[in-house]
Design a protein around this motif. Structure first.
Motif, mmCIF file in Angstrom:
data_model
loop_
_atom_site.group_PDB
_atom_site.id
_atom_site.type_symbol
_atom_site.label_atom_id
_atom_site.label_comp_id
_atom_site.label_asym_id
_atom_site.label_seq_id
_atom_site.Cartn_x
_atom_site.Cartn_y
_atom_site.Cartn_z
ATOM 1 N N SER A 4 0.835 -1.207 0.000
ATOM 2 C CA SER A 4 0.000 0.000 0.000
ATOM 3 C C SER A 4 0.863 1.247 0.000
ATOM 4 O O SER A 4 0.518 2.249 -0.625
ATOM 5 N N LYS A 7 1.857 2.286 -3.422
ATOM 6 C CA LYS A 7 0.742 2.863 -4.170
ATOM 7 C C LYS A 7 0.444 4.299 -3.732
ATOM 8 O O LYS A 7 -0.177 5.056 -4.456
ATOM 9 N N LEU A 8 0.920 4.666 -2.537
ATOM 10 C CA LEU A 8 0.670 6.003 -2.001
ATOM 11 C C LEU A 8 1.786 6.990 -2.315
ATOM 12 O O LEU A 8 1.627 8.191 -2.107
ATOM 13 N N MET A 9 2.931 6.516 -2.811
ATOM 14 C CA MET A 9 4.055 7.395 -3.123
ATOM 15 C C MET A 9 3.846 8.002 -4.515
ATOM 16 O O MET A 9 3.815 7.275 -5.507
ATOM 17 N N ASN A 10 3.723 9.321 -4.562
ATOM 18 C CA ASN A 10 3.374 9.977 -5.827
ATOM 19 C C ASN A 10 4.459 9.850 -6.893
ATOM 20 O O ASN A 10 4.204 10.092 -8.053
ATOM 21 N N PHE A 15 1.691 4.398 -8.395
ATOM 22 C CA PHE A 15 0.899 5.360 -7.637
ATOM 23 C C PHE A 15 -0.575 5.263 -8.027
ATOM 24 O O PHE A 15 -0.920 5.158 -9.199
ATOM 25 N N GLU A 16 -1.438 5.279 -7.016
ATOM 26 C CA GLU A 16 -2.884 5.249 -7.243
ATOM 27 C C GLU A 16 -3.496 6.496 -6.607
ATOM 28 O O GLU A 16 -3.583 6.610 -5.389
ATOM 29 N N ALA A 17 -3.917 7.407 -7.454
ATOM 30 C CA ALA A 17 -4.425 8.696 -6.990
ATOM 31 C C ALA A 17 -5.653 8.554 -6.084
ATOM 32 O O ALA A 17 -5.759 9.227 -5.055
ATOM 33 N N PHE A 20 -4.626 7.361 -2.729
ATOM 34 C CA PHE A 20 -3.916 8.452 -2.074
ATOM 35 C C PHE A 20 -4.903 9.453 -1.476
ATOM 36 O O PHE A 20 -4.800 9.833 -0.312
ATOM 37 N N ARG A 23 -6.920 7.963 1.515
ATOM 38 C CA ARG A 23 -6.152 7.720 2.743
ATOM 39 C C ARG A 23 -5.524 8.996 3.308
ATOM 40 O O ARG A 23 -5.636 9.271 4.493
ATOM 41 N N VAL A 24 -4.840 9.741 2.463
ATOM 42 C CA VAL A 24 -4.081 10.894 2.938
ATOM 43 C C VAL A 24 -4.961 12.127 3.116
ATOM 44 O O VAL A 24 -4.765 12.908 4.039
#
Length: 143
Positions: A4, A7-10, A15-17, A20, A23-24
């Motif tokens: 995960s 997938k959150l690292m831009n 990466f999955e926008a 992101f 979650r963020v």
């Protein structure tokens, strides 16, 4: 299997926008997200323009470097062809040793004058940022 975190690292290829954002920015208002998106688009346009200007300003240099690299490639390929044609010849080891020594010599020279080679881009970069004192200091250091 992808984590995960990846997938959150831009900057990740995976990466999955949507993930992101969910979650963020789960507590971020829609208005703030729109404002942030507009800021990102503006920044991206600015960076695109900077890249275009960089290429335009340095096009001749890019072409010259490409021509030089192509010449080096042709030279190396011809030497490799010579080695393939006569792998055990005495010329091969002599040629290899001589070329290795030349490459080390050139590498040493390039390393020695690295600051001088980078000086134009350093001065331009400092000047474009309004850091004229830094540009002058770098120039004096190189001289």
């Amino acid at each position: 299997m992808l984590s995960s975190a990846e997938k959150l690292m831009n900057f990740s290829k995976n990466f999955e926008a949507k993930l992101f954002l969910s979650r963020v920015h789960q507590d971020t208002s829609g208005a703030d997200l729109k404002s942030g998106a507009l800021g990102l688009k503006t920044d991206l346009k600015g960076r695109t323009q900077q890249r275009k200007l960089l290429v335009k300003d340095n096009f001749d240099c890019f072409v010259s470097c490409k021509t030089t690299i192509d010449g080096i490639l042709v030279y190396i390929e011809s030497k490799l062809k010579q080695i393939e044609d006569n792998p055990e010849g005495s010329e091969t080891s002599h040629l290899f040793n001589a070329q290795t020594e030349k490459m080390r010599s050139v590498q040493g020279i390039l390393q020695r004058f690295k600051t001088l080679f980078n000086l134009p881009s350093t001065i331009c970069g400092s000047s474009s940022k309004g850091e004229h004192d830094l540009a002058v200091r770098e120039y004096k250091k190189a001289m």
